[in-house]
Design an enzyme around this catalytic site. Sequence first.
Site, PDB file in Angstrom:
ATOM      1  N   GLU A  21       1.609   5.955  12.979  1.00  0.00           N
ATOM      2  CA  GLU A  21       0.061   5.603  13.181  1.00  0.00           C
ATOM      3  C   GLU A  21      -0.044   4.236  13.586  1.00  0.00           C
ATOM      4  O   GLU A  21      -0.675   3.738  14.470  1.00  0.00           O
ATOM      5  CB  GLU A  21      -0.941   6.003  12.139  1.00  0.00           C
ATOM      6  CG  GLU A  21      -2.502   5.890  12.422  1.00  0.00           C
ATOM      7  CD  GLU A  21      -3.253   6.295  11.485  1.00  0.00           C
ATOM      8  OE1 GLU A  21      -4.504   5.950  11.461  1.00  0.00           O
ATOM      9  OE2 GLU A  21      -2.739   6.959  10.578  1.00  0.00           O
ATOM     10  N   ASP A  22       0.575   3.294  13.022  1.00  0.00           N
ATOM     11  CA  ASP A  22       0.344   1.748  13.034  1.00  0.00           C
ATOM     12  C   ASP A  22       1.545   1.245  13.623  1.00  0.00           C
ATOM     13  O   ASP A  22       1.346   0.019  14.113  1.00  0.00           O
ATOM     14  CB  ASP A  22       0.079   1.242  11.615  1.00  0.00           C
ATOM     15  CG  ASP A  22      -1.291   1.540  11.047  1.00  0.00           C
ATOM     16  OD1 ASP A  22      -2.095   2.346  11.613  1.00  0.00           O
ATOM     17  OD2 ASP A  22      -1.230   1.524   9.813  1.00  0.00           O
ATOM     18  N   ASP A  67      -2.939   8.439  -0.895  1.00  0.00           N
ATOM     19  CA  ASP A  67      -3.332   7.345  -0.153  1.00  0.00           C
ATOM     20  C   ASP A  67      -4.858   7.052  -0.020  1.00  0.00           C
ATOM     21  O   ASP A  67      -5.101   5.842  -0.315  1.00  0.00           O
ATOM     22  CB  ASP A  67      -3.050   7.924   1.171  1.00  0.00           C
ATOM     23  CG  ASP A  67      -3.595   7.003   2.454  1.00  0.00           C
ATOM     24  OD1 ASP A  67      -3.233   5.503   2.235  1.00  0.00           O
ATOM     25  OD2 ASP A  67      -4.068   7.478   3.440  1.00  0.00           O
ATOM     26  N   HIS A 107       0.721  -1.191   0.116  1.00  0.00           N
ATOM     27  CA  HIS A 107      -0.079  -0.064  -0.021  1.00  0.00           C
ATOM     28  C   HIS A 107       1.071   1.278  -0.143  1.00  0.00           C
ATOM     29  O   HIS A 107       0.634   2.105  -0.953  1.00  0.00           O
ATOM     30  CB  HIS A 107      -0.886  -0.001   1.306  1.00  0.00           C
ATOM     31  CG  HIS A 107      -1.563   1.456   1.456  1.00  0.00           C
ATOM     32  ND1 HIS A 107      -2.432   1.781   0.368  1.00  0.00           N
ATOM     33  CD2 HIS A 107      -1.594   2.044   2.460  1.00  0.00           C
ATOM     34  CE1 HIS A 107      -2.862   3.237   0.905  1.00  0.00           C
ATOM     35  NE2 HIS A 107      -2.295   3.086   2.352  1.00  0.00           N
ATOM     36  N   HIS A 117       3.983   6.981   5.413  1.00  0.00           N
ATOM     37  CA  HIS A 117       2.916   7.528   6.045  1.00  0.00           C
ATOM     38  C   HIS A 117       2.004   7.106   6.857  1.00  0.00           C
ATOM     39  O   HIS A 117       1.408   7.508   8.020  1.00  0.00           O
ATOM     40  CB  HIS A 117       1.780   8.083   4.643  1.00  0.00           C
ATOM     41  CG  HIS A 117       1.049   6.900   4.338  1.00  0.00           C
ATOM     42  ND1 HIS A 117       1.612   6.112   3.193  1.00  0.00           N
ATOM     43  CD2 HIS A 117      -0.056   6.480   4.437  1.00  0.00           C
ATOM     44  CE1 HIS A 117       0.478   5.317   2.910  1.00  0.00           C
ATOM     45  NE2 HIS A 117      -0.420   5.416   3.563  1.00  0.00           N
ATOM     46  N   ASP A 126     -25.411  16.559 -22.911  1.00  0.00           N
ATOM     47  CA  ASP A 126     -23.874  17.060 -23.233  1.00  0.00           C
ATOM     48  C   ASP A 126     -22.847  15.534 -22.670  1.00  0.00           C
ATOM     49  O   ASP A 126     -22.021  16.040 -21.976  1.00  0.00           O
ATOM     50  CB  ASP A 126     -23.635  18.241 -22.504  1.00  0.00           C
ATOM     51  CG  ASP A 126     -23.930  18.426 -21.089  1.00  0.00           C
ATOM     52  OD1 ASP A 126     -24.746  17.294 -20.567  1.00  0.00           O
ATOM     53  OD2 ASP A 126     -23.294  19.131 -20.244  1.00  0.00           O
TER      54      ASP A 126
END
Length: 754
Positions: free
Chosen positions: A99-100, A162, A71, A95, A282
Amino acid sequence: MSVTQSTLKPPASLSGSAAAANAAAASFAALTEKLSYLNAEGLDMVRRAYRYADEAHLGQLRNSGEPYITHPIAVAAQCADWKLDAQALSAALLHDAMEDCGITKTDLIERFGIQVADLVDGLTKLDKLEFNTREENQAESFRKMLLAMARDVRVILIKLADRSHNMRTMGDMPRAKWGRISNETLEIYAPIAHRLGLNQTYRELQELAFQHLWPWRHKVLSKAIQKARHRRRDLMEKVAQEVDAAFIKAGLKVHISGREKTLYSIYKKMDGKHLSFAQVTDIYGFRLVLPDVIDCYTALGVLHQMYKPVPGKFKDHIAIAKLNGYQSLHTTIVGPSGLNVEFQMRTEAMHLVAETGVAAHWLYKDKGSNSEANANLGNKWLQSLLDIQDETRDATEFWDHVKVDLFPDAVYVFTPKSKIMAMPRGATIVDFAYAVHSDVGDRTMAGKINGEQVPLRTELRNGDIVEVVTSAVASPNPAWLGFVRTGRARSKIRHHLKSMAHSESEGLGKKLLAQALRAEGIEALPAQDEQHAQTWEKLLHFTGSKTKAELLTDIGLGKRVASIVAKRLATLLSDMGHKPDALLLSRERFTAHENVSQGGVTVDGSENASVQYATCCRPVPGDAIVGYLGRGEGLVVHTDQCGVAQRLKYKDSERFISVEWAEEPTRAFEVAVVVTVSNGKGVLARVASAITSAEADITHVLMADEVSGQEATDLRFLFTVRDKAHLETVLGNLRRVPSVLQAQRVVSGVGREA
């Protein structure tokens, strides 16, 4: 740039299946093929970031079963397509690490430098902090991300990459998450992409969100498009051949490509205008990329010679670019079989900006002078985020202001000096004033459009020449919040009103406390000097206030009762040897029956946020009045006969103070009147004329629901008068109108004669 296989191997310390390692290595190999624009030092940083992220995410799998590292690699690959620098690519790979994976910002600074660490920190959500609600958590997370983006636009580019990859792989996520994530994408990320000119990303995010939010509608519409495409293929090919031949004859070099409305834009048009699919005309169009700007206008002339243009469908976004930097000529022509076909004409540089917006800065930086212009795309909006943050500390309020600016369907207006300004559709003169400068907005008194004075709430239209009339004594009006359109104007007005309310409330609090202290026999408040420092410190400790200003503001807002604070202050002063003045004490007690509870205040209408005039009884100069210190509301003035005030006095008498009118009030006051009339032609006009002829301004009229055959009806008016005598003059005028049966002032919701 070629990369040897040994370079791509994970560090020897890593363990895991050979298949997972090979999958990650293959993904990174695909990424490095896109990095030929980086120098050796930049490529080395990206490799180090990959190794570090790979080790950090070791053992993590995505919902699809792939190693998690695939990812971040995919996100970095999207950033590489935009030609972002090595720092941004490294941040893309890292990134999710903070956080993880428990990696700290300090770790990243030591390994990759402060810029990479700041980028990653700006992308990291605030899940580890405690919030009262999910909405509050989300608002704070977006505020952090948007402010980081305002300082460095690479933050949002990585975030959009992301989100794009997450949306592409949404099928692997639990179905229960589809709705929330897709809604968030449509409401937040797609508009941000559009605001920054990233049209390709904008369209993709909308399509993927539509597909997962309404799968059945997406499927049905997709089938309808395929059928229509098959039916109209021959017509479109015929138009393309005719246009190509005409341009060859005219000697124009042009690259022609077909374009088709996205499913989501077709769906929104059908839903918004209540059209069937057959009524959307259109859907198909062509994009013409030409060498120079003059060629775009020449091509327009060639097209209009070949086919009849549809009136009102020509837009020149080259002369007047959109807010996000987009430039093109648009025209819609009536083609074969009456088919409407849209054409867009632009240069190669314009096409690059149209598709990639702010990212064009990196894509185009090696191609000459356009680099500087592209670098500034979106900068005005990004700077406005910082301006809004200066006035708004509450995350939810900040996000509300920003959301207002995310849908900038623009109108273009001119200053008196012919400078063009782009404003969101629906923007008013006040929005324009704040766009010029916050000081101009704060001092706005009146506005002119095309030389004619108009109300400040007037919406701007394309081509308007807007002039703002300012005054040194003018200040923002709370009513402006009801019609302003831009987040900048809204945040500036709110900030000013809050500051003004506190400063006025502090002044009122000081006055109330001084008056309450006189009732204790002390002439004036003690000075804030060394001699009395300990007294003030003890008083603040007693009230729980941090500063003297905060205490006085709380008294002015009615959060604290002045008489109680005054008694405590008198006791503290007595401990220091200050004796009450016996003469003052006797005089105050002798006149105590004239006051209510906390001394008196004089009002003249010049007060803003600190004093309000109750709408239940609408007091005017000449009425006997009382003041109620509502909790957190400041001083609310009622007539002494008001039923609401009497009920409050019964429950909360210590919060009432005596109030009197100043000798010369500074403005007119609104009053409610009910006029009973016999039904007939022109009655309303005659009644209105009677009011205005007495120099009263009507602000609102309400007619009672008429019952068929009823002979009389009630008309309810709000109009402004100078004082009670002026009101009696207006009522006298009304009673002389032949059709008027009765005219009464309304107090506390009940009609009574003034």
